[in-house]
Design a protein around this motif. Structure first.
Motif, mmCIF file in Angstrom:
data_model
loop_
_atom_site.group_PDB
_atom_site.id
_atom_site.type_symbol
_atom_site.label_atom_id
_atom_site.label_comp_id
_atom_site.label_asym_id
_atom_site.label_seq_id
_atom_site.Cartn_x
_atom_site.Cartn_y
_atom_site.Cartn_z
ATOM 1 N N ILE A 28 29.552 26.268 28.262
ATOM 2 C CA ILE A 28 30.779 25.731 28.858
ATOM 3 C C ILE A 28 32.013 26.140 28.061
ATOM 4 O O ILE A 28 33.089 26.334 28.628
ATOM 5 C CB ILE A 28 30.696 24.187 28.993
ATOM 6 C CG1 ILE A 28 31.915 23.639 29.741
ATOM 7 C CG2 ILE A 28 30.557 23.524 27.630
ATOM 8 C CD1 ILE A 28 32.041 24.098 31.167
ATOM 9 N N LEU A 29 31.869 26.291 26.752
ATOM 10 C CA LEU A 29 33.022 26.699 25.939
ATOM 11 C C LEU A 29 33.531 28.062 26.360
ATOM 12 O O LEU A 29 34.740 28.263 26.524
ATOM 13 C CB LEU A 29 32.659 26.703 24.453
ATOM 14 C CG LEU A 29 33.756 27.205 23.497
ATOM 15 C CD1 LEU A 29 35.028 26.400 23.655
ATOM 16 C CD2 LEU A 29 33.265 27.155 22.059
ATOM 17 N N SER A 30 32.630 29.014 26.564
ATOM 18 C CA SER A 30 33.060 30.350 26.998
ATOM 19 C C SER A 30 33.660 30.291 28.402
ATOM 20 O O SER A 30 34.567 31.056 28.736
ATOM 21 C CB SER A 30 31.884 31.332 26.956
ATOM 22 O OG SER A 30 30.894 30.971 27.887
ATOM 23 N N GLN A 31 33.180 29.370 29.232
ATOM 24 C CA GLN A 31 33.729 29.222 30.579
ATOM 25 C C GLN A 31 35.140 28.634 30.542
ATOM 26 O O GLN A 31 36.012 29.037 31.321
ATOM 27 C CB GLN A 31 32.792 28.347 31.422
ATOM 28 C CG GLN A 31 31.463 29.028 31.715
ATOM 29 C CD GLN A 31 30.421 28.073 32.285
ATOM 30 O OE1 GLN A 31 30.472 26.867 32.046
ATOM 31 N NE2 GLN A 31 29.472 28.601 33.031
ATOM 32 N N VAL A 32 35.370 27.692 29.627
ATOM 33 C CA VAL A 32 36.723 27.134 29.462
ATOM 34 C C VAL A 32 37.673 28.223 28.963
ATOM 35 O O VAL A 32 38.795 28.366 29.445
ATOM 36 C CB VAL A 32 36.698 25.936 28.483
ATOM 37 C CG1 VAL A 32 38.125 25.520 28.112
ATOM 38 C CG2 VAL A 32 35.959 24.759 29.099
ATOM 39 N N LYS A 33 37.205 29.010 27.999
ATOM 40 C CA LYS A 33 38.022 30.106 27.472
ATOM 41 C C LYS A 33 38.342 31.124 28.561
ATOM 42 O O LYS A 33 39.463 31.630 28.649
ATOM 43 C CB LYS A 33 37.294 30.774 26.310
ATOM 44 C CG LYS A 33 37.205 29.904 25.061
ATOM 45 C CD LYS A 33 36.232 30.447 24.043
ATOM 46 C CE LYS A 33 36.671 31.743 23.428
ATOM 47 N NZ LYS A 33 35.724 32.218 22.389
ATOM 48 N N GLN A 34 37.347 31.414 29.397
ATOM 49 C CA GLN A 34 37.552 32.379 30.479
ATOM 50 C C GLN A 34 38.574 31.855 31.488
ATOM 51 O O GLN A 34 39.451 32.599 31.943
ATOM 52 C CB GLN A 34 36.213 32.659 31.171
ATOM 53 C CG GLN A 34 36.296 33.540 32.412
ATOM 54 C CD GLN A 34 36.737 34.962 32.106
ATOM 55 O OE1 GLN A 34 36.686 35.389 30.955
ATOM 56 N NE2 GLN A 34 37.158 35.683 33.128
ATOM 57 N N ALA A 35 38.460 30.563 31.833
ATOM 58 C CA ALA A 35 39.416 29.960 32.778
ATOM 59 C C ALA A 35 40.838 30.034 32.227
ATOM 60 O O ALA A 35 41.795 30.349 32.939
ATOM 61 C CB ALA A 35 39.022 28.506 33.046
ATOM 62 N N PHE A 36 40.967 29.756 30.950
ATOM 63 C CA PHE A 36 42.266 29.806 30.274
ATOM 64 C C PHE A 36 42.810 31.233 30.259
ATOM 65 O O PHE A 36 44.002 31.472 30.512
ATOM 66 C CB PHE A 36 42.094 29.245 28.864
ATOM 67 C CG PHE A 36 43.373 29.121 28.079
ATOM 68 C CD1 PHE A 36 44.574 28.851 28.694
ATOM 69 C CD2 PHE A 36 43.359 29.249 26.700
ATOM 70 C CE1 PHE A 36 45.748 28.714 27.964
ATOM 71 C CE2 PHE A 36 44.522 29.121 25.959
ATOM 72 C CZ PHE A 36 45.716 28.863 26.595
ATOM 73 N N ALA A 37 41.934 32.194 29.990
ATOM 74 C CA ALA A 37 42.347 33.603 29.937
ATOM 75 C C ALA A 37 42.877 34.070 31.291
ATOM 76 O O ALA A 37 43.885 34.784 31.366
ATOM 77 C CB ALA A 37 41.177 34.481 29.501
#
Length: 468
Positions: free
Chosen positions: A117-126
């Motif tokens: 989920i952390l990488s998914q949050v980072k991706q959404a932010f990016a």
């Protein structure tokens, strides 16, 4: 101004409803642009995963129309507005901030503490940064949530937590091998427990998981479902296979190539017997230790095979004992993380409230700098014999003096801003500012000036805003 969150997740909404909220990855930029164009929406980030779809907005309450967002979600899902209201949840300001911290850290996940989920949050932010729909407020919120999650995963065993026997089994496997990345696993069955265990193995780094069972169609369907899920989780355009299937009629051969075997079926008899192991031994080319986990009651694995050299068997009693250890660990770790999380949210709340003081701080700073420049100009005119070095020293000392003079007024302005957001509190802030000779009105309040680095997939993204 207000932070808003609209969302659905596995905790609140069943998959048959949740799937209608799903957003295709290629359509995320389009949705961000559409929502950003709504009256009163200053910033927007969309978090879309297989278990949740959440819209984070920063809005001007005097302009934003809640109904416009509900109509948009209605058009997207095909539900009536009343159904959107009943199937989704909403949060605002610090509740929304706290929720994002929990999501990014994995405390709100199906598998508690999972790291994907952390990488998914980072991706959404990016994506939001790339589409220029995020700004100072959501930049700060997402940066802080991402940073907090990283810190918690580094300092705790958070990624080992969950509520299912599969986690206890994986914990046993990791105790035996430390890493399971290069290990092969065979899962027998096609039910919920096999699905959860397969996902837990995948989250922990396993990339070769074979499914088998008496119902070939169910096994094939589950493997297909898991591979699609893995592809979505990894955000890959290429369909890589991580989950494979094997013919149940050739069970000894499937066991022979496995390091770990997990049985979880409703069969009221032993599927793996001493005879199965004898046939497997004739095929197996190595004497490396094998670990068998039996989730079934009645048991699927004949207990006597645990006495065969090179094989260790754990049944549900033994696994439950380990699960209690996991739950005990979970309680302590989650308690510690929650304490830290509350502190982080409180810090964000303070930062958010202090934004009200920004225009006054800017005015105070400009006034002090103007006074310094006038004084320096006057000194240079009246004392023409001053050297460049002397002027530099005077400038340096004046700058230090101004900073000391500003310290108390700045602290007081921030304190007034932190009190609350009521009209009375804003009036107090304005009166205090006037007493300092600052005449900025509340209607002139601007976005806080700050330089924020958005860290996403190794990409550093900077805004040109200032900080208070």
């Amino acid at each position: 101004m207000k932070i808003l969150l609209y969302g659905v997740s596995h905790k609140t909404t069943p998959i048959e409803i949740r799937e209608n909220y799903t957003i295709e990855e290629k359509k995320l930029p389009e949705q961000l642009a559409e929502i950003k164009s709504f009256l009163g929406v200053e910033e927007a980030v969309i978090l879309s995963t297989c278990n949740r779809i959440e819209y984070y907005l920063y809005i001007d309450q005097t302009k934003f129309m809640h109904g416009e967002m509900l109509r948009y979600l209605s058009d997207h899902t095909g539900y009536e507005i009343s159904e959107v209201i009943s199937t989704s949840y909403g949060k605002s300001n610090y509740e929304a901030a706290e929720h994002l911290f929990k999501v990014a850290t994995g405390l709100d996940s199906l598998i508690i503490g999972e790291t994907q989920i952390l990488s998914q949050v980072k991706q959404a932010f990016a994506v939001a940064i790339e589409q220029k729909t995020s700004g100072p407020i959501l930049n700060s919120l997402f940066n802080k949530a991402i940073s907090f999650s990283k810190k918690m995963h580094t300092k705790t065993n958070l990624d080992q937590l969950s509520y299912n026997p599969g986690t206890a089994a994986v914990k046993l496997y990791k105790e035996e091998w430390e890493s399971i990345v290069d290990k092969r696993f065979l899962l027998i069955g096609s039910g919920k427990m096999v699905r959860l265990t397969a996902k837990t193995l995948f989250y922990q780094g396993s990339t070769h998981i074979t499914l088998t069972g008496r119902n070939e169609q169910k096994v094939n369907d589950l493997a297909h479902e898991l591979n699609l899920w893995a592809q979505t989780t990894r955000h890959s355009d290429v369909l890589n296979r991580y989950f494979f299937t094997a013919d149940f009629d050739h069970l000894p051969m499937s066991i022979a190539v496995a390091d770990g075997v997990i049985a979880a079926t409703k069969a009221p008899y032993h599927l793996i017997t001493e005879k199965t192991i004898e046939e497997m031994a004739a095929i197996r080319l190595t004497m490396k230790k094998q670990l068998f986990m039996d989730f079934a009651v009645p048991r699927n694995i004949e207990p006597s095979i645990q006495y065969i050299e090179g094989i260790q068997v754990f049944d549900m009693d033994q696994i439950s004992f380990r699960l209690e250890e996991v739950d005990s660990d979970k309680e302590k770790i989650v308690r510690k993380i929650t304490t830290n999380l509350n502190e982080e949210v409180a810090a964000f709340k303070q930062w958010y409230q202090e934004r009200n003081a920004v225009p006054y701080l800017d005015e105070l700073n400009e006034h002090m700098l103007e006074l310094k420049e006038k004084t320096l100009t006057s000194l240079e005119r009246k004392l023409p014999e001053l050297t460049a070095h002397q002027i530099l020293l005077i400038n340096k000392h004046m700058h230090s003096m101004i900073n000391q003079m500003k310290r108390k007024p700045i602290e007081s302005l921030k304190e007034y801003a932190r009190k609350n957001t009521s009209k009375e509190s804003k009036n107090e802030l304005e009166l205090f500012a006037k007493a300092l000779g600052i005449s900025v009105g509340s209607e002139e309040t601007e976005q806080p000036a700050e330089v924020l680095v958005a860290e996403s997939q190794g990409i550093s993204v900077e805004t040109t805003n200032k900080t208070i």
